[in-house]
Design a protein around this motif. Structure first.
Motif, PDB file in Angstrom:
ATOM      1  N   SER A  74      29.690 -27.478-119.534  1.00 20.31           N
ATOM      2  CA  SER A  74      30.321 -27.560-121.035  1.00 20.31           C
ATOM      3  C   SER A  74      30.579 -28.240-122.522  1.00 20.31           C
ATOM      4  O   SER A  74      31.812 -27.927-123.123  1.00 20.31           O
ATOM      5  CB  SER A  74      30.749 -26.595-120.957  1.00 20.31           C
ATOM      6  N   ASN A  75      30.665 -29.282-122.292  1.00 22.01           N
ATOM      7  CA  ASN A  75      30.652 -30.778-122.986  1.00 22.01           C
ATOM      8  C   ASN A  75      30.076 -31.009-124.041  1.00 22.01           C
ATOM      9  O   ASN A  75      29.225 -31.804-124.554  1.00 22.01           O
ATOM     10  CB  ASN A  75      31.317 -31.951-122.112  1.00 22.01           C
ATOM     11  N   ILE A  76      29.966 -29.897-124.859  1.00 20.52           N
ATOM     12  CA  ILE A  76      29.383 -29.703-126.464  1.00 20.52           C
ATOM     13  C   ILE A  76      29.337 -30.740-127.760  1.00 20.52           C
ATOM     14  O   ILE A  76      28.437 -31.371-128.006  1.00 20.52           O
ATOM     15  CB  ILE A  76      28.992 -28.253-126.658  1.00 20.52           C
ATOM     16  N   GLU A  77      30.937 -31.531-127.017  1.00 25.91           N
ATOM     17  CA  GLU A  77      30.856 -32.093-128.623  1.00 25.91           C
ATOM     18  C   GLU A  77      30.464 -33.496-127.910  1.00 25.91           C
ATOM     19  O   GLU A  77      30.181 -34.062-128.733  1.00 25.91           O
ATOM     20  CB  GLU A  77      32.508 -32.607-128.750  1.00 25.91           C
ATOM     21  N   MET A  78      30.299 -34.084-126.761  1.00 27.49           N
ATOM     22  CA  MET A  78      30.081 -35.504-126.552  1.00 27.49           C
ATOM     23  C   MET A  78      28.824 -35.302-126.213  1.00 27.49           C
ATOM     24  O   MET A  78      27.556 -36.205-126.440  1.00 27.49           O
ATOM     25  CB  MET A  78      30.300 -35.150-125.256  1.00 27.49           C
ATOM     26  N   ALA A  79      27.739 -33.807-126.237  1.00 30.76           N
ATOM     27  CA  ALA A  79      26.395 -34.030-126.254  1.00 30.76           C
ATOM     28  C   ALA A  79      26.136 -33.764-127.548  1.00 30.76           C
ATOM     29  O   ALA A  79      24.813 -34.597-128.275  1.00 30.76           O
ATOM     30  CB  ALA A  79      26.260 -32.441-125.319  1.00 30.76           C
ATOM     31  N   GLU A  80      26.662 -33.540-128.463  1.00 29.60           N
ATOM     32  CA  GLU A  80      26.867 -34.068-130.109  1.00 29.60           C
ATOM     33  C   GLU A  80      26.836 -35.293-130.184  1.00 29.60           C
ATOM     34  O   GLU A  80      25.340 -35.553-131.263  1.00 29.60           O
ATOM     35  CB  GLU A  80      27.737 -32.607-130.661  1.00 29.60           C
ATOM     36  N   PHE A  89      18.456 -39.796-122.234  1.00 30.79           N
ATOM     37  CA  PHE A  89      19.737 -39.416-123.225  1.00 30.79           C
ATOM     38  C   PHE A  89      19.432 -37.822-123.332  1.00 30.79           C
ATOM     39  O   PHE A  89      19.947 -37.157-123.182  1.00 30.79           O
ATOM     40  CB  PHE A  89      19.784 -39.597-124.722  1.00 30.79           C
ATOM     41  N   SER A  90      18.490 -36.913-123.059  1.00 27.32           N
ATOM     42  CA  SER A  90      17.561 -35.861-122.749  1.00 27.32           C
ATOM     43  C   SER A  90      18.506 -35.693-121.481  1.00 27.32           C
ATOM     44  O   SER A  90      19.078 -34.696-121.050  1.00 27.32           O
ATOM     45  CB  SER A  90      16.000 -35.924-122.179  1.00 27.32           C
ATOM     46  N   ASP A  91      18.204 -36.411-120.005  1.00 31.61           N
ATOM     47  CA  ASP A  91      19.247 -36.111-119.039  1.00 31.61           C
ATOM     48  C   ASP A  91      20.700 -35.845-119.451  1.00 31.61           C
ATOM     49  O   ASP A  91      21.183 -35.315-118.801  1.00 31.61           O
ATOM     50  CB  ASP A  91      19.156 -37.228-117.783  1.00 31.61           C
ATOM     51  N   MET A  92      21.481 -36.714-119.692  1.00 31.39           N
ATOM     52  CA  MET A  92      22.568 -36.682-120.295  1.00 31.39           C
ATOM     53  C   MET A  92      22.938 -35.529-120.870  1.00 31.39           C
ATOM     54  O   MET A  92      24.012 -35.085-120.873  1.00 31.39           O
ATOM     55  CB  MET A  92      23.033 -37.875-120.806  1.00 31.39           C
ATOM     56  N   ILE A  93      22.142 -34.950-121.653  1.00 33.28           N
ATOM     57  CA  ILE A  93      22.490 -34.060-122.418  1.00 33.28           C
ATOM     58  C   ILE A  93      22.259 -32.775-121.578  1.00 33.28           C
ATOM     59  O   ILE A  93      22.880 -31.991-122.188  1.00 33.28           O
ATOM     60  CB  ILE A  93      21.561 -34.184-123.830  1.00 33.28           C
ATOM     61  N   LEU A  94      21.238 -32.273-120.605  1.00 35.30           N
ATOM     62  CA  LEU A  94      21.863 -31.682-120.090  1.00 35.30           C
ATOM     63  C   LEU A  94      22.814 -31.972-119.319  1.00 35.30           C
ATOM     64  O   LEU A  94      23.232 -30.290-118.811  1.00 35.30           O
ATOM     65  CB  LEU A  94      20.246 -31.727-118.844  1.00 35.30           C
TER      66      LEU A  94
END
Length: 135
Positions: A29-35, A18-23
């Motif tokens: 700049s896909n902040i919505e998907m990161a959230e 999950f951390s790697d994917m959020i990075l």
């Protein structure tokens, strides 16, 4: 791709994935998907750790969402996760860029509680930041 893999029999949830994917989502700049991904961590039976929060904070800064980055930082501390040197480097560097002097003062004060030898650490961060800005 990650959502597809999560449906496979062999998939086992892990916080580092999950951390790697959020990075990666933050870098693109896909902040919505990161959230969204950050919100799904607990549904997987996991808890965000220091790295996960730090990656989310970094993603918010890349998207110029200072208030959200600071909310994540406060949430991190409230969850019992301890900010580390990387967390503080990201916070200080990005708050300096944004000219957020009051927030920088607050973060630097927090270093006293969380970092071993905070004065030395802050001196290193300042040298690194100054050398990257002026060179």
């Amino acid at each position: 791709m990650f959502n597809f893999a999560r449906k496979e029999i062999w998939y086992e949830p892990g916080i580092s994935i999950f951390s790697d994917m959020i990075l990666m989502l933050g870098k693109s700049s896909n902040i919505e998907m990161a959230e969204q991904l950050f919100g799904e961590i607990e549904k997987e039976g996991l808890r965000p750790d220091t790295r996960t929060y730090t990656e989310m904070i970094g993603a918010y800064f890349r998207a110029k969402m200072i208030e959200k980055a600071m909310e994540s930082y406060e949430s991190m501390k409230g969850s019992g996760c301890v900010p580390d040197k990387l967390t503080f480097r990201i916070l200080i560097k990005n708050l300096e860029k944004a000219g957020e002097k009051e927030l920088i003062a607050t973060v630097k004060k927090d270093c006293l509680s969380y970092i071993e030898y905070p004065e030395k650490f802050l001196e290193e961060v300042e040298k690194t930041y100054v050398s990257t800005v002026f060179h």
